[in-house]
Scaffold this motif. Structure first.
Motif, mmCIF file in Angstrom:
data_model
loop_
_atom_site.group_PDB
_atom_site.id
_atom_site.type_symbol
_atom_site.label_atom_id
_atom_site.label_comp_id
_atom_site.label_asym_id
_atom_site.label_seq_id
_atom_site.Cartn_x
_atom_site.Cartn_y
_atom_site.Cartn_z
ATOM 1 N N GLY A 68 7.560 -0.229 15.778
ATOM 2 C CA GLY A 68 8.658 -1.191 15.705
ATOM 3 C C GLY A 68 9.396 -1.093 14.383
ATOM 4 N N LYS A 69 10.688 -1.406 14.426
ATOM 5 C CA LYS A 69 11.527 -1.334 13.240
ATOM 6 C C LYS A 69 11.066 -2.334 12.186
ATOM 7 C CE LYS A 69 15.807 0.439 15.300
ATOM 8 N NZ LYS A 69 17.253 0.225 15.476
ATOM 9 N N GLN A 70 11.140 -1.933 10.944
ATOM 10 C CA GLN A 70 10.812 -2.761 9.785
ATOM 11 C C GLN A 70 9.336 -3.121 9.690
ATOM 12 O OE1 GLN A 70 13.338 -3.110 7.688
ATOM 13 N NE2 GLN A 70 14.674 -2.138 9.193
ATOM 14 N N ARG A 71 8.506 -2.629 10.612
ATOM 15 C CA ARG A 71 7.097 -3.018 10.579
ATOM 16 C C ARG A 71 6.416 -2.516 9.309
ATOM 17 N NH1 ARG A 71 3.325 -6.666 11.345
ATOM 18 N NH2 ARG A 71 1.312 -5.807 12.006
ATOM 19 N N MET A 72 6.665 -1.262 8.926
ATOM 20 C CA MET A 72 6.047 -0.741 7.710
ATOM 21 C C MET A 72 6.521 -1.516 6.492
ATOM 22 S SD MET A 72 6.010 3.090 6.024
ATOM 23 C CE MET A 72 4.774 3.776 7.109
ATOM 24 N N GLU A 73 7.808 -1.851 6.458
ATOM 25 C CA GLU A 73 8.333 -2.605 5.322
ATOM 26 C C GLU A 73 7.605 -3.938 5.179
ATOM 27 O OE1 GLU A 73 11.251 -1.442 3.461
ATOM 28 O OE2 GLU A 73 10.555 0.369 4.464
ATOM 29 N N THR A 74 7.362 -4.602 6.306
ATOM 30 C CA THR A 74 6.673 -5.899 6.272
ATOM 31 C C THR A 74 5.243 -5.750 5.775
ATOM 32 O OG1 THR A 74 8.028 -6.660 8.128
ATOM 33 C CG2 THR A 74 6.016 -7.892 7.657
ATOM 34 N N LEU A 75 4.545 -4.731 6.282
ATOM 35 C CA LEU A 75 3.156 -4.537 5.885
ATOM 36 C C LEU A 75 3.033 -4.187 4.407
ATOM 37 C CD1 LEU A 75 1.754 -2.525 8.944
ATOM 38 C CD2 LEU A 75 1.096 -4.831 8.258
ATOM 39 N N LEU A 76 3.984 -3.415 3.886
ATOM 40 C CA LEU A 76 3.887 -2.965 2.496
ATOM 41 C C LEU A 76 4.447 -3.972 1.495
ATOM 42 C CD1 LEU A 76 4.858 0.820 2.766
ATOM 43 C CD2 LEU A 76 2.586 -0.187 2.500
ATOM 44 N N ASP A 77 5.020 -5.064 1.975
ATOM 45 C CA ASP A 77 5.629 -6.042 1.064
ATOM 46 C C ASP A 77 4.637 -6.560 0.021
ATOM 47 O OD1 ASP A 77 7.915 -7.723 0.288
ATOM 48 O OD2 ASP A 77 6.626 -9.360 0.974
ATOM 49 N N PRO A 78 3.417 -6.989 0.403
ATOM 50 C CA PRO A 78 2.478 -7.452 -0.639
ATOM 51 C C PRO A 78 2.056 -6.341 -1.592
ATOM 52 C CG PRO A 78 1.400 -7.364 1.522
ATOM 53 C CD PRO A 78 2.858 -7.164 1.756
ATOM 54 N N VAL A 79 2.066 -5.091 -1.122
ATOM 55 C CA VAL A 79 1.716 -3.974 -2.008
ATOM 56 C C VAL A 79 2.778 -3.831 -3.087
ATOM 57 C CG1 VAL A 79 1.163 -1.520 -2.119
ATOM 58 C CG2 VAL A 79 0.589 -2.826 -0.070
ATOM 59 N N HIS A 80 4.056 -3.890 -2.688
ATOM 60 C CA HIS A 80 5.147 -3.757 -3.658
ATOM 61 C C HIS A 80 5.200 -4.949 -4.612
ATOM 62 C CE1 HIS A 80 6.544 -0.141 -1.820
ATOM 63 N NE2 HIS A 80 6.886 -0.705 -0.672
ATOM 64 N N LYS A 81 4.689 -6.099 -4.190
ATOM 65 C CA LYS A 81 4.671 -7.274 -5.069
ATOM 66 C C LYS A 81 3.528 -7.225 -6.070
ATOM 67 C CE LYS A 81 7.021 -10.412 -1.883
ATOM 68 N NZ LYS A 81 6.897 -11.618 -1.010
ATOM 69 N N GLY A 82 2.634 -6.246 -5.929
ATOM 70 C CA GLY A 82 1.582 -6.057 -6.917
ATOM 71 C C GLY A 82 0.323 -6.855 -6.693
ATOM 72 N N HIS A 83 0.184 -7.493 -5.523
ATOM 73 C CA HIS A 83 -1.020 -8.281 -5.285
ATOM 74 C C HIS A 83 -2.222 -7.350 -5.120
ATOM 75 C CE1 HIS A 83 1.745 -11.495 -4.943
ATOM 76 N NE2 HIS A 83 2.098 -11.309 -3.689
ATOM 77 N N PRO A 84 -3.399 -7.718 -5.653
ATOM 78 C CA PRO A 84 -4.592 -6.897 -5.436
ATOM 79 C C PRO A 84 -4.882 -6.760 -3.937
ATOM 80 C CG PRO A 84 -4.979 -8.503 -7.157
ATOM 81 C CD PRO A 84 -3.666 -8.871 -6.533
ATOM 82 N N CYS A 85 -5.101 -5.548 -3.476
ATOM 83 C CA CYS A 85 -5.345 -5.311 -2.060
ATOM 84 C C CYS A 85 -5.918 -3.913 -1.888
ATOM 85 C CB CYS A 85 -4.057 -5.465 -1.237
ATOM 86 S SG CYS A 85 -2.772 -4.289 -1.686
ATOM 87 N N ILE A 86 -6.380 -3.652 -0.669
ATOM 88 C CA ILE A 86 -6.835 -2.314 -0.297
ATOM 89 C C ILE A 86 -5.866 -1.779 0.746
ATOM 90 C CG2 ILE A 86 -8.682 -0.949 0.731
ATOM 91 C CD1 ILE A 86 -10.669 -3.031 -0.279
ATOM 92 N N LEU A 87 -5.220 -0.692 0.430
ATOM 93 C CA LEU A 87 -4.245 -0.060 1.317
ATOM 94 C C LEU A 87 -4.949 1.098 2.019
ATOM 95 C CD1 LEU A 87 -1.263 0.030 2.199
ATOM 96 C CD2 LEU A 87 -0.800 1.453 0.214
ATOM 97 N N LEU A 88 -5.099 0.989 3.326
ATOM 98 C CA LEU A 88 -5.828 1.975 4.113
ATOM 99 C C LEU A 88 -4.862 2.671 5.053
ATOM 100 C CD1 LEU A 88 -8.451 3.182 5.495
ATOM 101 C CD2 LEU A 88 -8.446 1.106 6.911
ATOM 102 N N GLY A 89 -4.884 3.998 5.101
ATOM 103 C CA GLY A 89 -3.949 4.644 6.005
ATOM 104 C C GLY A 89 -4.152 6.132 6.146
ATOM 105 N N THR A 90 -3.277 6.702 6.979
ATOM 106 C CA THR A 90 -3.279 8.126 7.290
ATOM 107 C C THR A 90 -2.240 8.826 6.418
ATOM 108 O OG1 THR A 90 -1.663 7.800 9.053
ATOM 109 C CG2 THR A 90 -3.986 7.621 9.659
ATOM 110 N N GLN A 91 -1.831 10.033 6.821
ATOM 111 C CA GLN A 91 -0.894 10.810 6.020
ATOM 112 C C GLN A 91 0.483 10.159 5.924
ATOM 113 O OE1 GLN A 91 -0.163 14.671 7.674
ATOM 114 N NE2 GLN A 91 -0.024 13.918 9.762
ATOM 115 N N MET A 92 0.727 9.085 6.679
ATOM 116 C CA MET A 92 1.981 8.349 6.520
ATOM 117 C C MET A 92 2.129 7.827 5.096
ATOM 118 S SD MET A 92 2.137 6.179 10.078
ATOM 119 C CE MET A 92 3.835 5.678 9.862
ATOM 120 N N LEU A 93 1.010 7.667 4.387
ATOM 121 C CA LEU A 93 1.044 7.179 3.012
ATOM 122 C C LEU A 93 1.041 8.298 1.985
ATOM 123 C CD1 LEU A 93 -1.574 4.268 3.242
ATOM 124 C CD2 LEU A 93 0.913 4.058 3.128
ATOM 125 N N ALA A 94 0.997 9.539 2.439
ATOM 126 C CA ALA A 94 0.696 10.633 1.526
ATOM 127 C C ALA A 94 1.865 11.045 0.652
ATOM 128 C CB ALA A 94 0.198 11.848 2.314
#
Length: 789
Positions: free
Chosen positions: A570-596
């Motif tokens: 779905g459109k904008q789904r990745m943007e929504t999921l990555l929003d807390p990552v870009h804000k700098g909140h402590p988190c664990i980002l788990l993923g495939t080569q889409m993050l590479a």
């Protein structure tokens, strides 16, 4: 990259064996590259009488030939140009074709030639330069010209829709209406409308007037009195006004500045430059400042990115910098959006076009620079149908247009590094991270004889915990989506296998389905073993869903954000999921080569690679290269700002020499060693390669057919005295022989010289067309294959 010239069809015909020369008339009608058809790049001598004109039309059919048609009855000679779309009868169907050339000579008897139905365009949809590029590509990649031209058009144009912007109706004052006082009118709505149009002399659209609730009766009343009139115009986007830049460019460090200065010095005419910059070295800023130079010269710039996922963030970066029309083009857009972007590019409205591989074939009348980001990425190779490589074809387009092309990567392909060694490409390196950020430490964690918790070793979990407690972010990389690679019966050993492929079904827990990632076949998760009836079914192996559950259990107070193809639909789904990552909140980002690649996560200080061994023992000769590129790209997500980064690779082969070279000496040393290994066994890029693929619904049919083709090839090679120039290997079953209920086989062709190999491939296509394969057998030629599967 070296390429052979296009061989004229008569040369191919002379290569045919005696029994095939008896079919010369048929083949002459087919005309893979018709001897009398010249590529239309200049003026043409078109006969005055259209009845004498023959149109050479390329149709989207799997045949290496052009087709003769008379012009439509209502069309005059001066209305015809190569590159126009035309509707024709083809057998019992109607097809949309492209006029390739206009001739006074026919390939068949004139009484058998039918007139075309409709000329769809007044101007060509494919410019002369694009026709030239696609004609070259069809020959080089051994694919029918009609399908290549069809592939280059947006879907809307393939469907026959007009090749212009949508029109809108506007209402405007006449001269009388401009001098009429609204108070002289009787109706209040008429007075209000006249006042409205006097305030907006350029006119208001039908849609705007409808929004303002003016009725058609009111419009008709004023029109009858001669006060207003309507007109139509295209809804063409307007160019932004003001300064070229929305924001000042960033200051460059010494290596970035040296790279930019060198690129500007090499900016006249055709050249290929490989910009090798470690992750975080600021390659994009160099791109932007180089592009600024071309925009100041009123030129258009084409920027190719490998995947849709990189396009939105690239678009944002470019729009923040430049006050120009920046347009994107990729397969995730709908047909109307793609047509609109294509039109903006063709009309010169788009100054910057950012897109995936198909954007390469878009007409750009003022093209001055091509930039290919992540040039090593396998996504630039089309794996079905017209199997072109966008990077290589972009270099051909740049050479034909006499403009520079810039290749950028932290992990350049071995082909590009080989071209650097040969002197074909200029090499620039940036080894310093922007902002003085330190490169991450790379550590191989040997997990042999270590107990694992859901795929995680104790030292790795301790490192994750330490970084999270310091308020940082952690990226966990596992290039395997789903919950587990398969489902297993503990009692009888049954494995969940796909009925259509030689592959196991992946367990997806969230959707509660078994899914084949090769043919997308799905099945419900069984409650009991289909083989023995036991309920002892258990998942085997680790997928991103299972890792997400494990990390959520181990770190219950830390958000776990999973990024894979299943989670970002779905459109904008990745943007929504990555929003807390870009804000700098402590988190664990788990993923495939889409993050590479391409992502900037300044607060990620640890990258954990769960399974670093996937490419070490690949059946494909490029497997080791792809593994190294992926690991380095993933590792580059760590420590990109002022915070030092760490990378941990879990592996059961810590002593593997290539993995040790990569970890201890870096990608450059790895690439040199891998190039030496390829040279020793005669694999690309040291010598050109092609694959002849075949598949059939019945076992062994593809292998038998390829065996007969090999014999014909060997006979021809002997006839040409090419015993040392051409080598054949196979045929062999594909590494996954059964896929989509079809059995696949491969024949490898190697040539010491590209010219001889392409001569042989063109002869092969002609031979197969004259000797059709068994019914339902599908075949394809793959030149410079990206894999051998």
């Amino acid at each position: 990259m070296r390429h052979s010239p296009i061989l004229p069809s008569l040369q191919v015909l002379r290569c045919l064996t005696h029994q095939h020369r008896t079919s010369l008339q048929h083949y002459h009608m087919a005309g893979i590259l018709h001897a009398r058809i010249q590529l239309p790049l200049g003026d043409h001598n078109v006969p005055a009488a259209t009845s004498a004109i023959i149109l050479k039309v390329a149709l989207p059919v799997p045949l290496f030939r052009l087709f003769d048609y008379y012009p439509p009855d209502s069309v005059t000679a001066d209305e015809l140009q190569p590159g126009q779309r035309i509707q024709v009868n083809f057998g019992h169907r109607q097809l949309l074709g492209i006029i390739v050339a206009i001739s006074d000579e026919a390939s068949i008897a004139r009484d058998k030639i039918r007139p075309a139905l409709t000329l769809l365009d007044r101007e060509p949809v494919l410019s002369a330069s694009i026709l030239k590029l696609l004609h070259w590509a069809a020959s080089y990649y051994c694919h029918p010209l009609g399908e290549v031209l069809y592939h280059a058009l947006p879907v809307a144009l393939r469907q026959g829709k007009p090749a212009h912007f949508p029109t809108q109706t506007l209402w405007q004052l006449t001269e009388l209406g401009g001098s009429t006082r609204p108070s002289s009118l009787t109706g209040s709505r008429q007075q209000q409308l006249l006042e409205e149009l006097q305030r907006v002399p350029q006119g208001l659209s039908q849609e705007a007037l409808r929004t303002l609730e003016y009725s058609s009766q009111t419009l008709n009343s004023l029109q009858k009195r001669g006060l207003i009139h309507s007109f139509s115009r295209e809804q063409r986007p307007l160019a932004p006004h003001g300064n070229l830049l929305n924001e000042v460019h960033l200051s460059l460090n010494a290596q970035q500045q040296n790279a930019l200065d060198t690129l500007l010095q090499r900016d006249q005419g055709f050249s290929v430059t490989l910009l090798e910059g470690v992750t975080g070295s600021g390659k994009t800023e160099v791109y932007l400042q180089l592009i600024e130079h071309h925009l100041l010269q009123k030129q258009q710039v084409l920027v190719l990115v490998p995947e849709i996922g990189l396009t939105p963030q690239t678009l944002r970066r470019f729009k923040h910098r430049f006050n120009v029309n920046v347009v994107i083009l990729h397969s995730g857009m709908n047909d109307n959006e793609r047509l609109h972007a294509w039109l903006e590019a063709r009309e010169g409205i788009a100054q910057i076009l950012i897109g995936t591989r198909s954007a390469l074939m878009v007409p750009l009348p003022r093209l001055g620079l091509i930039v290919i980001d992540e040039e090593h990425d396998a996504s630039f190779k089309q794996h079905e149908g017209f199997r072109y490589h966008a990077r290589d074809l972009a270099i051909v387009r740049a050479k034909q247009a006499d403009i520079p092309v810039l290749l950028g990567s932290a992990t350049p392909s071995l082909e590009s590094l080989h071209n650097v060694e040969r002197g074909s490409y200029y090499h620039l390196r940036m080894l310093q991270r922007a902002g003085n950020a330190e490169a991450p430490r790379l550590h191989c964690l040997d997990i042999r004889n270590r107990p694992l918790t859901q795929g995680f070793s104790a030292p790795l979990l301790e490192s994750i915990r330490r970084h999270i407690e310091q308020g940082q972010q952690v990226m966990v990389f596992l290039n395997r989506r789903g919950f587990a690679p398969t489902l297993h019966c503990a009692d009888c050993g049954w494995l969940a296998e796909c009925a259509s492929c030689d592959a196991r079904m992946t367990l997806h827990k969230q959707s509660r389905r078994l899914v084949c990632h090769h043919c997308e076949h799905q099945a419900a998760i069984p409650l009991h073993c289909p083989s023995c009836g036991s309920a002892a079914l258990e998942p085997i192996g680790q997928g991103t869903e299972r890792s997400e559950d494990a990390l959520s259990d181990i770190f219950p107070d830390v958000p776990v954000i999973r990024i894979d193809r299943d989670s970002v639909r779905g459109k904008q789904r990745m943007e929504t999921l990555l929003d807390p990552v870009h804000k700098g909140h402590p988190c664990i980002l788990l993923g495939t080569q889409m993050l590479a690649k391409g992502h900037h996560f300044p607060d990620v200080t640890l990258v954990a690679i769960i399974d670093a061994d996937q490419g070490l023992f690949s059946a494909d000769f490029r497997g080791m290269e792809r593994m190294a590129q992926l690991l380095v790209q993933v590792a580059g997500r760590a420590g990109r700002a002022q915070k030092p980064g760490e990378v941990i690779l879990q592996t059961e082969h810590a002593d593997h020499p290539m993995l040790a070279t990569l970890c201890e000496q870096g990608y450059d040393a790895f690439a040199r060693e891998e190039l030496r290994s390829r040279q020793h066994v005669g694999l690309p890029p040291w010598q050109p390669m092609a694959l002849l693929r075949a598949d059939h619904r019945r076992p062994a049919i593809a292998l038998e057919w390829l065996s007969s083709i090999r014999q014909a090839l060997q006979d021809y090679i002997l006839q040409q005295h090419w015993g040392h120039e051409i080598q054949l290997a196979g045929p062999l079953p594909a590494s996954m022989e059964k896929r989509h209920d079809r059995y696949r086989a491969l024949l490898h062709l190697y040539g010491s010289q590209r010219r001889e190999l392409h001569h042989l491939l063109q002869w092969l296509c002609a031979f197969i067309e004259l000797n059709p394969p068994p019914g339902d057998l599908r075949w394809s030629v793959d030149v410079d294959p990206a894999d051998t599967f």
